[in-house]
Design a protein around this motif. Structure first.
Motif, PDB file in Angstrom:
ATOM      1  N   PHE A 193      89.660  38.265  64.298  1.00 14.48           N
ATOM      2  CA  PHE A 193      89.674  37.820  63.051  1.00 14.48           C
ATOM      3  C   PHE A 193      90.301  36.321  62.736  1.00 14.48           C
ATOM      4  O   PHE A 193      89.922  35.583  62.004  1.00 14.48           O
ATOM      5  CB  PHE A 193      90.418  38.849  62.082  1.00 14.48           C
ATOM      6  CG  PHE A 193      90.608  38.311  60.795  1.00 14.48           C
ATOM      7  CD1 PHE A 193      89.425  38.048  59.974  1.00 14.48           C
ATOM      8  CD2 PHE A 193      91.673  38.060  60.286  1.00 14.48           C
ATOM      9  CE1 PHE A 193      89.630  37.747  58.566  1.00 14.48           C
ATOM     10  CE2 PHE A 193      92.032  37.811  58.956  1.00 14.48           C
ATOM     11  CZ  PHE A 193      90.899  37.480  58.148  1.00 14.48           C
ATOM     12  N   LEU A 194      91.558  35.986  63.465  1.00 12.62           N
ATOM     13  CA  LEU A 194      92.142  34.933  63.234  1.00 12.62           C
ATOM     14  C   LEU A 194      91.501  33.589  63.676  1.00 12.62           C
ATOM     15  O   LEU A 194      91.393  32.751  63.031  1.00 12.62           O
ATOM     16  CB  LEU A 194      93.600  35.076  63.804  1.00 12.62           C
ATOM     17  CG  LEU A 194      94.541  35.921  63.215  1.00 12.62           C
ATOM     18  CD1 LEU A 194      96.007  36.027  64.142  1.00 12.62           C
ATOM     19  CD2 LEU A 194      94.902  35.646  61.906  1.00 12.62           C
ATOM     20  N   VAL A 195      90.861  34.054  64.788  1.00 17.84           N
ATOM     21  CA  VAL A 195      90.063  32.985  65.435  1.00 17.84           C
ATOM     22  C   VAL A 195      88.948  32.735  64.496  1.00 17.84           C
ATOM     23  O   VAL A 195      88.413  31.532  64.318  1.00 17.84           O
ATOM     24  CB  VAL A 195      89.442  33.300  66.879  1.00 17.84           C
ATOM     25  CG1 VAL A 195      88.373  32.263  67.373  1.00 17.84           C
ATOM     26  CG2 VAL A 195      90.792  33.365  67.747  1.00 17.84           C
ATOM     27  N   ALA A 199      87.995  29.099  62.424  1.00 18.77           N
ATOM     28  CA  ALA A 199      86.662  28.462  62.429  1.00 18.77           C
ATOM     29  C   ALA A 199      85.978  28.362  61.081  1.00 18.77           C
ATOM     30  O   ALA A 199      85.236  27.259  60.894  1.00 18.77           O
ATOM     31  CB  ALA A 199      85.742  29.273  63.500  1.00 18.77           C
ATOM     32  N   ALA A 200      86.411  29.261  60.286  1.00 16.35           N
ATOM     33  CA  ALA A 200      85.750  29.177  58.825  1.00 16.35           C
ATOM     34  C   ALA A 200      86.435  28.093  58.050  1.00 16.35           C
ATOM     35  O   ALA A 200      85.881  27.494  57.196  1.00 16.35           O
ATOM     36  CB  ALA A 200      85.620  30.676  58.088  1.00 16.35           C
ATOM     37  N   LEU A 201      87.674  27.991  58.103  1.00  9.49           N
ATOM     38  CA  LEU A 201      88.518  26.926  57.406  1.00  9.49           C
ATOM     39  C   LEU A 201      88.206  25.574  58.073  1.00  9.49           C
ATOM     40  O   LEU A 201      88.442  24.593  57.073  1.00  9.49           O
ATOM     41  CB  LEU A 201      89.854  27.268  57.901  1.00  9.49           C
ATOM     42  CG  LEU A 201      90.697  28.645  56.711  1.00  9.49           C
ATOM     43  CD1 LEU A 201      92.060  28.786  56.955  1.00  9.49           C
ATOM     44  CD2 LEU A 201      90.482  28.275  55.382  1.00  9.49           C
ATOM     45  N   LEU A 224      79.630  26.085  46.988  1.00 10.57           N
ATOM     46  CA  LEU A 224      79.526  26.824  48.353  1.00 10.57           C
ATOM     47  C   LEU A 224      80.458  27.247  49.404  1.00 10.57           C
ATOM     48  O   LEU A 224      80.049  28.020  50.349  1.00 10.57           O
ATOM     49  CB  LEU A 224      78.406  25.840  49.293  1.00 10.57           C
ATOM     50  CG  LEU A 224      77.170  25.165  48.810  1.00 10.57           C
ATOM     51  CD1 LEU A 224      76.502  24.093  49.422  1.00 10.57           C
ATOM     52  CD2 LEU A 224      76.351  26.261  48.066  1.00 10.57           C
ATOM     53  N   ARG A 225      81.703  26.848  49.110  1.00 19.26           N
ATOM     54  CA  ARG A 225      82.722  27.436  50.103  1.00 19.26           C
ATOM     55  C   ARG A 225      83.195  28.851  49.521  1.00 19.26           C
ATOM     56  O   ARG A 225      83.567  28.846  48.214  1.00 19.26           O
ATOM     57  CB  ARG A 225      83.860  26.494  50.040  1.00 19.26           C
ATOM     58  CG  ARG A 225      84.826  26.628  51.287  1.00 19.26           C
ATOM     59  CD  ARG A 225      85.827  25.709  51.318  1.00 19.26           C
ATOM     60  NE  ARG A 225      86.604  25.662  52.484  1.00 19.26           N
ATOM     61  CZ  ARG A 225      86.433  25.156  53.684  1.00 19.26           C
ATOM     62  NH1 ARG A 225      85.305  24.397  53.636  1.00 19.26           N
ATOM     63  NH2 ARG A 225      87.194  25.207  54.856  1.00 19.26           N
ATOM     64  N   PRO A 226      83.402  29.711  50.506  1.00 22.16           N
ATOM     65  CA  PRO A 226      83.843  31.083  49.526  1.00 22.16           C
ATOM     66  C   PRO A 226      85.291  30.871  49.222  1.00 22.16           C
ATOM     67  O   PRO A 226      85.917  30.081  49.872  1.00 22.16           O
ATOM     68  CB  PRO A 226      83.657  32.135  50.724  1.00 22.16           C
ATOM     69  CG  PRO A 226      83.693  31.350  51.973  1.00 22.16           C
ATOM     70  CD  PRO A 226      83.098  30.067  51.765  1.00 22.16           C
ATOM     71  N   ARG A 227      85.714  31.945  48.417  1.00 21.04           N
ATOM     72  CA  ARG A 227      87.082  31.772  48.022  1.00 21.04           C
ATOM     73  C   ARG A 227      88.057  32.412  49.088  1.00 21.04           C
ATOM     74  O   ARG A 227      89.243  31.986  49.106  1.00 21.04           O
ATOM     75  CB  ARG A 227      87.297  32.707  46.758  1.00 21.04           C
ATOM     76  CG  ARG A 227      86.527  32.054  45.601  1.00 21.04           C
ATOM     77  CD  ARG A 227      86.822  33.175  44.231  1.00 21.04           C
ATOM     78  NE  ARG A 227      86.092  32.432  43.228  1.00 21.04           N
ATOM     79  CZ  ARG A 227      86.344  32.893  41.991  1.00 21.04           C
ATOM     80  NH1 ARG A 227      87.011  34.170  41.764  1.00 21.04           N
ATOM     81  NH2 ARG A 227      85.376  32.516  40.911  1.00 21.04           N
ATOM     82  N   LEU A 228      87.517  33.286  49.886  1.00 21.14           N
ATOM     83  CA  LEU A 228      88.399  33.929  50.849  1.00 21.14           C
ATOM     84  C   LEU A 228      87.581  33.441  52.328  1.00 21.14           C
ATOM     85  O   LEU A 228      86.929  34.090  52.677  1.00 21.14           O
ATOM     86  CB  LEU A 228      88.582  35.148  50.930  1.00 21.14           C
ATOM     87  CG  LEU A 228      89.312  35.704  49.628  1.00 21.14           C
ATOM     88  CD1 LEU A 228      89.571  37.349  49.476  1.00 21.14           C
ATOM     89  CD2 LEU A 228      90.791  35.148  49.551  1.00 21.14           C
ATOM     90  N   GLY A 230      86.623  33.273  55.952  1.00 16.96           N
ATOM     91  CA  GLY A 230      86.529  34.238  56.938  1.00 16.96           C
ATOM     92  C   GLY A 230      86.292  35.811  56.485  1.00 16.96           C
ATOM     93  O   GLY A 230      86.734  36.660  57.252  1.00 16.96           O
ATOM     94  N   GLY A 231      86.009  35.685  55.224  1.00 18.02           N
ATOM     95  CA  GLY A 231      85.667  37.210  54.685  1.00 18.02           C
ATOM     96  C   GLY A 231      84.711  38.020  55.605  1.00 18.02           C
ATOM     97  O   GLY A 231      84.762  39.086  55.788  1.00 18.02           O
TER      98      GLY A 231
END
Length: 356
Positions: A193-195, A199-201, A224-228, A230-231
């Motif tokens: 999840f951290l990886v 990558a999402a950030l 277009l960018r989600p609020r969280l 890596g969700g």
């Protein structure tokens, strides 16, 4: 006033039906996933998936029917003799750790494939890992043979690990069979999840910055960018860790409880743990895109192909002319073959015209 005996019988009937559904789901789901894994050579963690399916099928063929038909810890009324009771205790004490440690091995294998894809030397051989898994499971199963012997026939014979099956070894068995796999699984999927979140950030390469124009300020479209970030990547780790905790945590806590309290909740926590055998094919199979694609491909191959319906297009003028033209050139061609030949000829003529 409600009859307590009738309510007890109704609860027992509902529990028996749910247990039968869990048994059927474990057999069908693991059998289907095992066929897909064996017929698909491109899966990277196929060895661990096949091992998990085999362990689940062994449990569905041995300890789950005993849980349906036998007396405690089962839901039936068939008493077991002391030798059969000891054999059932050994199978439970062996197959349950093999399943939990196999799930942990699968999680660690996926962690190495995702986090360290370019380090082949950091991946131990699957045969070595599974040998260690079965060695630990056999050791924990042998501890059940050191426990107190089953009670004589007048008394109810407790044939599980919970009610006196391991005696003083129950805390050690719970530590190695549940606490250790839970920690390994949490560490593996937490790292995944951290990886995925990093990558999402991280912005993609070559992405243009958003202009600060008036149109962009007045736009009503959401960003277009989600609020969280890596969700979506947290879904698979959360499901894997949550399913493991929901199915195996009550059984592990019952192992640490006194024998009397563990015997009172024996059937409930046992079948909650057995539900993991039916959940594994969906959690580790259908949630994986390569497995879904392989299952769809095998399903399309197994299903009979419908014959082409030529009568629906037989009375269209263009189709009729193409069929007559095809029959003149090849009188032996069937009614469905002639339009295909004319399509091929028309495709060839169009390609020739484009080339000229």
């Amino acid at each position: 006033m409600a009859n307590p005996s009738g309510a007890t019988e109704l609860a027992a009937s509902v529990g028996f039906i749910l247990a039968v559904l869990v048994e059927v789901g474990a057999v069908l789901g693991n059998g289907t996933l095992l066929v897909v894994v064996l017929r698909t050579p491109g899966l990277q963690d196929a060895f661990y998936l096949a091992h998990l399916c085999i362990v689940d099928l062994l449990a569905a063929a041995s300890i789950m029917p005993l849980g349906l038909l036998a007396a405690p810890p089962g839901l039936g009324n068939t008493p077991l003799d002391p030798s059969s009771c000891r054999a059932a205790r050994f199978l439970s004490a062996t197959l349950l750790p093999a399943c939990t440690l196999g799930v942990a091995a699968l999680g660690l294998a996926r962690y190495r494939l995702i986090v360290h894809p370019l380090r082949p030397g950091a991946r131990p051989a699957p045969a070595l890992v599974l040998t260690a898994v079965w060695s630990a499971a056999a050791l924990l199963g042998a501890l059940s043979l050191l426990g107190p012997p089953p009670a004589p026939p007048p008394a109810p014979a407790r044939c599980s690990v919970l009610a006196g099956g391991l005696g003083p070894f129950r805390p050690l068995w719970a530590l190695l069979a549940f606490a250790l796999p839970a920690l390994l699984l949490l560490a593996a999927y937490g790292s995944i999840f951290l990886v995925a979140r990093r990558a999402a950030l991280r912005p993609p390469r070559g992405a243009r910055l958003r202009s600060d124009s008036l149109d962009s300020r007045l736009s009503f479209l959401p960003s277009l960018r989600p609020r969280l970030p890596g969700g979506k990547a947290a879904l698979a780790p959360a499901l894997a860790v949550g399913q493991f905790a929901a199915c195996w945590l009550p059984y592990g806590c019952a192992c640490l409880a006194p024998a009397g309290r563990a015997a009172a909740a024996e059937a409930t926590v046992t079948w909650v743990a057995y539900s993991a055998f039916a959940a594994h094919p969906f959690l580790y199979g259908l949630l994986q895109r390569p497995v879904r694609l392989a299952l769809g491909r095998l399903t399309r191959r197994a299903m009979p192909r419908p014959q082409k319906d030529c009568m629906s297009q037989a009375w269209h003028l263009r189709t009729l002319l193409q069929r007559l033209q095809g029959l003149r050139k090849d009188p032996a061609a069937g009614p469905c073959e002639a339009p295909e030949q004319t399509r091929e000829m028309s495709g060839q003529s169009s390609s020739v015209s484009e080339a000229t």
